[in-house]
Design an enzyme around this catalytic site. Structure first.
Site, PDB file in Angstrom:
ATOM      1  N   HIS A  56      -2.856   9.260   7.274  1.00  0.00           N
ATOM      2  CA  HIS A  56      -3.807   9.479   6.186  1.00  0.00           C
ATOM      3  C   HIS A  56      -5.006  10.322   6.596  1.00  0.00           C
ATOM      4  CE1 HIS A  56      -6.940   6.344   7.179  1.00  0.00           C
ATOM      5  NE2 HIS A  56      -5.930   5.669   7.696  1.00  0.00           N
TER       6      HIS A  56
ATOM      7  N   ASP B 164      -9.880   6.906  12.931  1.00  0.00           N
ATOM      8  CA  ASP B 164      -9.060   6.259  11.920  1.00  0.00           C
ATOM      9  C   ASP B 164      -9.124   7.118  10.654  1.00  0.00           C
ATOM     10  OD1 ASP B 164      -7.780   4.598  10.124  1.00  0.00           O
ATOM     11  OD2 ASP B 164      -9.303   3.020  10.177  1.00  0.00           O
TER      12      ASP B 164
ATOM     13  N   GLU C 112      -5.807   5.967   1.672  1.00  0.00           N
ATOM     14  CA  GLU C 112      -5.243   4.814   2.381  1.00  0.00           C
ATOM     15  C   GLU C 112      -6.266   3.702   2.496  1.00  0.00           C
ATOM     16  OE1 GLU C 112      -4.280   2.206   5.861  1.00  0.00           O
ATOM     17  OE2 GLU C 112      -6.028   3.487   5.502  1.00  0.00           O
ATOM     18  N   GLU C 113      -7.525   4.073   2.710  1.00  0.00           N
ATOM     19  CA  GLU C 113      -8.575   3.080   2.917  1.00  0.00           C
ATOM     20  C   GLU C 113      -8.904   2.297   1.647  1.00  0.00           C
ATOM     21  OE1 GLU C 113      -9.528   2.196   5.704  1.00  0.00           O
ATOM     22  OE2 GLU C 113      -9.350   3.873   7.109  1.00  0.00           O
TER      23      GLU C 113
ATOM     24  N   ASP D 254      -0.836   5.280  12.362  1.00  0.00           N
ATOM     25  CA  ASP D 254      -2.202   4.835  12.116  1.00  0.00           C
ATOM     26  C   ASP D 254      -2.760   4.273  13.408  1.00  0.00           C
ATOM     27  OD1 ASP D 254      -4.600   4.186  10.798  1.00  0.00           O
ATOM     28  OD2 ASP D 254      -3.527   3.470   9.016  1.00  0.00           O
TER      29      ASP D 254
ATOM     30  N   HIS E 211     -13.689   1.288  12.568  1.00  0.00           N
ATOM     31  CA  HIS E 211     -14.599   1.364  11.418  1.00  0.00           C
ATOM     32  C   HIS E 211     -16.060   1.403  11.850  1.00  0.00           C
ATOM     33  CE1 HIS E 211     -11.742   0.263   7.874  1.00  0.00           C
ATOM     34  NE2 HIS E 211     -11.159   1.042   8.765  1.00  0.00           N
TER      35      HIS E 211
END
Length: 351
Positions: free
Chosen positions: A68, A176, A206-207, A229, A318
């Site tokens: 992604h 990410d 995707e998130e 991922d 994150h």
């Protein structure tokens, strides 16, 4: 790894430093389309913004590979009378890491740098830890009138951070999932005259719940899907390794067995490990207790599909200091390329 990474570090840095919040992946999409030029037979973009680069094979069998493009970010929901911006989250944020960070506000006319304010410690109260994104504000350093003129509700906000080497690691924002997007692009450059048709898919949103991959699962309807991922590396102090173990940095690419959204097809992940062993590619297995990936977007969309996934172990997910080991990135590229190179369309993945 001593002096140089065994991959195109400049491209990885470009991908990670480029902004692309969910639903607004335009700048990353432009890089992907540029990199696809000359290495795939066809490039197309759908109504959601997914980019698919297709390499045609001889067999009547199709493989989708997905990573992604989006990164967690924010959308401006209000500009107050003093010129401060209130935010709405796009993706899952750990509020602890937002204080005193620089951000980029993507206004219509230009990009603006701002800071997420942090109250002085002596003004904090006992409820500070219970505050959410709705309590975060962005300070643009502009007069209130000018801030209201230049920023509008709906403008995007992303973290402002450079990507750099730290010893054998690469650290920065948006690894990410840009590190896996990078791995997919690098593997695509190695795919030459495959037996099967391979669709390299740079997905969106995707998130926000694996939205782009779920749409592609219908539109492409592949015979096999492999997603890439990042995954959790808990090899840091203050973490009980036996209780919270997922992966370790420097131990190779991770072959996913399950995460919170998917149980990968046993015959697929066994073949991945077999390929890694034969090619002597460093690898480890991954069981991620929670969290979802694009893998789930293909598994049962438009009918049951065999799926597998390759992950890059990552510390500090994150945050703006996400960190990966250079050897693991190289291993993920090698494993994906080798897996595709040995896919003939004749493997029976049925259970």
């Amino acid at each position: 790894m001593t002096n140089e990474f065994a991959f195109d570090y400049d491209l990885l840095r470009e991908l990670t430093e480029t902004s692309g919040a969910p639903g607004y992946e335009d700048r990353v999409r432009a890089v992907v389309r540029r990199e696809f030029d000359g290495i795939v037979d066809e490039v197309r973009t759908d109504a959601m913004g997914n980019v698919v680069g297709t390499v045609q094979g001889d067999a009547d069998y199709e493989v989708a590979v997905a990573a992604h493009m989006d990164e967690i970010g924010f959308m401006v929901r209000h500009v107050d009378e003093d010129g401060f911006l209130a935010l709405d989250a796009l993706g899952g944020w750990d509020l602890r890491v937002l204080k005193a960070q620089r951000v980029t506000v993507h206004a219509e006319a230009d990009d603006l740098t701002g800071v997420i304010g942090s109250a002085p410690p002596h003004l904090l109260d006992d409820d500070e830890d219970e505050r959410g994104v709705e309590d975060v504000h962005v300070d643009l350093g502009l007069p209130a009138e000018e801030a209201n003129e230049r920023v509008a509700v709906g403008d995007l906000v992303t973290m402002e951070q450079t990507t750099t080497r730290v010893g054998e690691h690469v650290t920065g924002k948006a690894l990410d999932d840009r590190v896996c997007l990078f791995a997919m692009l690098e593997a695509a450059k190695r795919v030459d005259d495959p037996d099967v048709t391979v669709h390299f898919c740079a997905t969106v949103q995707e998130e926000l719940g694996i939205r782009g991959a779920s749409a592609l699962g219908v539109d492409l309807d592949p015979d096999l899907a492999v997603a890439l991922d990042v995954t959790v590396a808990q090899d840091v102090p203050a973490v009980e390794k036996e209780a919270d173990y997922v992966t370790e940095l420097g131990e190779g690419a991770a072959v996913k067995l399950k995460d919170g959204s998917v149980v990968t097809t046993p015959k697929v992940h066994r073949r991945m490990r077999s390929v890694a062993e034969r090619r002597e590619i460093p690898h480890q297995t991954e069981i991620l207790p929670s969290g979802g990936t694009d893998t789930a977007g293909f598994q049962n969309t438009h009918g049951a599909k065999p799926v597998g996934a390759i992950s890059v172990p990552t510390r500090y997910l994150h945050t703006v200091t996400e960190s990966v080991h250079g050897d693991d990135v190289a291993a993920a590229i090698d494993l994906l390329a080798a897996f595709l190179d040995t896919e003939t369309g004749e493997h029976d993945y049925r259970l």
